[in-house]
Design a protein around this motif. Structure first.
Motif, PDB file in Angstrom:
ATOM      1  N   UNK A 327      24.932  61.729   5.337  1.00 57.92           N
ATOM      2  CA  UNK A 327      25.404  60.817   4.299  1.00 57.92           C
ATOM      3  C   UNK A 327      24.225  60.450   3.408  1.00 57.92           C
ATOM      4  N   UNK A 328      24.465  60.400   2.103  1.00 56.25           N
ATOM      5  CA  UNK A 328      23.446  59.974   1.146  1.00 56.25           C
ATOM      6  C   UNK A 328      23.984  58.777   0.376  1.00 56.25           C
ATOM      7  N   UNK A 329      23.162  57.749   0.250  1.00 53.71           N
ATOM      8  CA  UNK A 329      23.516  56.565  -0.533  1.00 53.71           C
ATOM      9  C   UNK A 329      22.626  56.490  -1.760  1.00 53.71           C
ATOM     10  N   UNK A 330      23.186  56.029  -2.851  1.00 57.10           N
ATOM     11  CA  UNK A 330      22.416  55.752  -4.062  1.00 57.10           C
ATOM     12  C   UNK A 330      22.241  54.236  -4.129  1.00 57.10           C
ATOM     13  N   UNK A 331      20.990  53.761  -4.103  1.00 55.59           N
ATOM     14  CA  UNK A 331      20.729  52.327  -4.007  1.00 55.59           C
ATOM     15  C   UNK A 331      19.694  51.866  -5.032  1.00 55.59           C
ATOM     16  N   UNK A 332      19.664  50.572  -5.336  1.00 48.61           N
ATOM     17  CA  UNK A 332      18.537  50.034  -6.119  1.00 48.61           C
ATOM     18  C   UNK A 332      17.238  50.256  -5.359  1.00 48.61           C
ATOM     19  N   UNK A 333      16.096  50.298  -6.053  1.00 52.48           N
ATOM     20  CA  UNK A 333      14.837  50.669  -5.411  1.00 52.48           C
ATOM     21  C   UNK A 333      14.186  49.564  -4.588  1.00 52.48           C
ATOM     22  N   UNK A 334      14.827  48.411  -4.469  1.00 55.26           N
ATOM     23  CA  UNK A 334      14.225  47.309  -3.701  1.00 55.26           C
ATOM     24  C   UNK A 334      15.016  47.075  -2.409  1.00 55.26           C
ATOM     25  N   UNK A 335      14.354  46.476  -1.421  1.00 55.62           N
ATOM     26  CA  UNK A 335      15.013  46.161  -0.158  1.00 55.62           C
ATOM     27  C   UNK A 335      15.483  47.379   0.600  1.00 55.62           C
ATOM     28  N   UNK A 336      14.690  48.443   0.573  1.00 53.63           N
ATOM     29  CA  UNK A 336      15.103  49.696   1.198  1.00 53.63           C
ATOM     30  C   UNK A 336      14.843  49.679   2.707  1.00 53.63           C
ATOM     31  N   UNK A 337      15.673  50.353   3.491  1.00 54.30           N
ATOM     32  CA  UNK A 337      15.434  50.446   4.937  1.00 54.30           C
ATOM     33  C   UNK A 337      14.309  51.425   5.237  1.00 54.30           C
ATOM     34  N   UNK A 338      13.951  51.515   6.504  1.00 48.44           N
ATOM     35  CA  UNK A 338      12.908  52.436   6.940  1.00 48.44           C
ATOM     36  C   UNK A 338      13.523  53.574   7.751  1.00 48.44           C
ATOM     37  N   UNK A 339      12.919  54.763   7.703  1.00 43.91           N
ATOM     38  CA  UNK A 339      13.408  55.859   8.542  1.00 43.91           C
ATOM     39  C   UNK A 339      13.462  55.426  10.004  1.00 43.91           C
ATOM     40  N   UNK A 340      14.543  55.769  10.680  1.00 44.43           N
ATOM     41  CA  UNK A 340      14.739  55.377  12.075  1.00 44.43           C
ATOM     42  C   UNK A 340      15.600  54.148  12.243  1.00 44.43           C
ATOM     43  N   UNK A 341      15.761  53.344  11.175  1.00 43.41           N
ATOM     44  CA  UNK A 341      16.592  52.138  11.281  1.00 43.41           C
ATOM     45  C   UNK A 341      18.034  52.505  11.581  1.00 43.41           C
ATOM     46  N   UNK A 342      18.656  51.713  12.448  1.00 46.72           N
ATOM     47  CA  UNK A 342      20.087  51.854  12.699  1.00 46.72           C
ATOM     48  C   UNK A 342      20.820  50.794  11.873  1.00 46.72           C
ATOM     49  N   UNK A 343      21.783  51.241  11.109  1.00 47.81           N
ATOM     50  CA  UNK A 343      22.463  50.344  10.167  1.00 47.81           C
ATOM     51  C   UNK A 343      23.969  50.567  10.261  1.00 47.81           C
ATOM     52  N   UNK A 344      24.701  49.709   9.566  1.00 48.74           N
ATOM     53  CA  UNK A 344      26.153  49.894   9.416  1.00 48.74           C
ATOM     54  C   UNK A 344      26.475  49.953   7.928  1.00 48.74           C
ATOM     55  N   UNK A 345      27.422  50.813   7.604  1.00 48.42           N
ATOM     56  CA  UNK A 345      27.738  51.086   6.204  1.00 48.42           C
ATOM     57  C   UNK A 345      29.112  50.548   5.838  1.00 48.42           C
ATOM     58  N   UNK A 346      29.215  50.093   4.598  1.00 47.23           N
ATOM     59  CA  UNK A 346      30.513  49.726   4.025  1.00 47.23           C
ATOM     60  C   UNK A 346      30.761  50.616   2.811  1.00 47.23           C
ATOM     61  N   UNK A 347      31.988  50.577   2.299  1.00 44.43           N
ATOM     62  CA  UNK A 347      32.326  51.421   1.155  1.00 44.43           C
ATOM     63  C   UNK A 347      33.362  50.718   0.283  1.00 44.43           C
ATOM     64  N   UNK A 348      33.547  51.259  -0.915  1.00 39.71           N
ATOM     65  CA  UNK A 348      34.569  50.745  -1.825  1.00 39.71           C
ATOM     66  C   UNK A 348      35.873  51.488  -1.544  1.00 39.71           C
ATOM     67  N   UNK A 349      36.845  50.843  -0.912  1.00 39.42           N
ATOM     68  CA  UNK A 349      38.069  51.548  -0.512  1.00 39.42           C
ATOM     69  C   UNK A 349      38.798  52.205  -1.677  1.00 39.42           C
TER      70      UNK A 349
END
Length: 364
Positions: A327-349
């Motif tokens: 999965x690839x996300x397009x995000x603003x360049x601030x507040x980025x996660x780090x490689x290895x982080x476990x996260x949860x994703x949401x989407x626009x239904x």
């Protein structure tokens, strides 16, 4: 200028390989239409059939009011720009521009007028005395365009004309070709494998795969409503994310069961609910553009692990893995996660795309 009409045009080689399988569409008078697809999909073959450089196996080709299946290339009133510049190295820019007109027997005054006009249009008037070896790649490509332009043909055919240029030159030449098309109101058929070229240049796009047309529409219509999984993932950079699984319905509504512990909640628009409810228990592919997903949020349920983060200036691409899916996300360049982080994703239904899990065709 003239329209170009293809009626069930086919190309079958002597060994039985089908190069183009029944192409039918019309290029309107003054339209810039792009043929796009991966290598070997038949786009250049189709262009060469229009040019008369490739024999038509069956079907009908019209340029303007004429059926041209058996008309020699020189009599079709077309001009072609190839991937290679194909300039004569011993001739000046002016001589290269004039060469085709001389072969056709135009008088000197007419040739000089057309060369001067094309040179001014393409900003080559200060380079007319130079030879190709003294020109940059972009200048050489403009000379190749100018050689087609002086012909004043009914139809321009361009076969990957920018593929030999670097990224910066490709961008400037895209602008140049778009400007030239607006200025001339010319009928153009443009072949490329680059989906960015296709999206930025084409008034309409024909998407091909394995010699077959997948979809024909405007760039944004293709982006917003791709006809199948191939079109969905071919157009767009980064490409559309795909999650495959089985469609379930329960107390929490429709969900895509990807695998144990991984489910994607679905909240389709009213117009899609009937089609999806009829497919409960069947395989389904859900497509989500990178800009339609994000990390976190109150409705974030899809687990994923960050693999790489790519800042590219005004935005960043976050590459994640969700089970076996990338999965690839397009995000603003601030507040980025780090490689290895476990996260949860949401989407626009409302931005989800639904495809049949077997055929890959769009639902709804």
């Amino acid at each position: 200028m003239a329209s170009v009409q293809l009626d069930n045009l086919r190309k079958v080689y002597p060994n039985g390989v089908v190069g183009v399988a029944g192409a039918s569409f019309e290029v309107a008078d003054g339209e810039l239409l792009v043929l796009v697809g991966p290598s070997g999909c038949g786009k250049s073959t189709l262009l060469r059939m229009i040019a008369g450089l490739e024999e038509i196996s069956s079907g009908t080709l019209r340029i303007g009011d004429r059926v041209v299946n058996e008309v020699p290339p020189k009599d079709r009133d077309i001009a072609m720009v190839f991937q290679s510049y194909a300039l004569y190295p011993h001739m000046t820019v002016a001589e290269n521009l004039a060469f085709g007109l001389k072969l056709r027997g135009h008088d000197r005054a007419a040739i000089a007028g057309r060369v001067a006009e094309a040179a001014k249009t393409l900003e080559l008037d200060q380079l007319l005395d130079r030879k190709p070896g003294a020109l940059s790649g972009g200048q050489r490509q403009r000379v190749a365009l100018g050689r087609a332009l002086v012909r004043k043909p009914q139809v321009f055919l361009l076969d990957e004309p920018l593929s030999n240029l670097d990224a910066k030159l490709r961008m400037s030449m895209r602008v140049e070709i778009a400007r030239l098309h607006r200025q001339l109101g010319a009928t153009m058929v443009y072949v490329t494998h680059d989906q960015i070229e296709a999206m930025t240049l084409g008034q309409r796009i024909v998407v091909l795969k394995d010699g077959e047309i997948q979809q024909i529409d405007t760039p944004m219509a293709l982006y917003d409503r791709p006809a199948n999984v191939f079109v969905a993932t071919f157009l767009g950079s980064p490409k559309m994310n795909l999650l495959r699984g089985e469609l379930h319905d329960g107390d929490h509504g429709l969900r895509l069961h990807v695998r144990d512990g991984i489910e994607l909640p679905l909240s389709p628009e009213e117009s899609m609910r009937g089609a999806l409810h009829a497919r409960v228990g069947q395989s389904l592919t859900v497509g989500l553009r990178p800009e339609d997903m994000r990390i976190g949020g109150d409705d974030a349920t899809l687990p994923a692990q960050v693999e790489a983060v790519e800042p590219v200036g005004n935005e960043a691409f976050v590459n994640l893995r969700c089970g076996d899916d990338e999965i690839v996300l397009r995000q603003p360049p601030s507040g980025l996660p780090n490689p290895g982080d476990r996260v949860r994703l949401s989407h626009l239904p409302a931005r989800a795309h639904f495809f049949d899990g077997e055929s890959g065709m769009r639902l709804g």
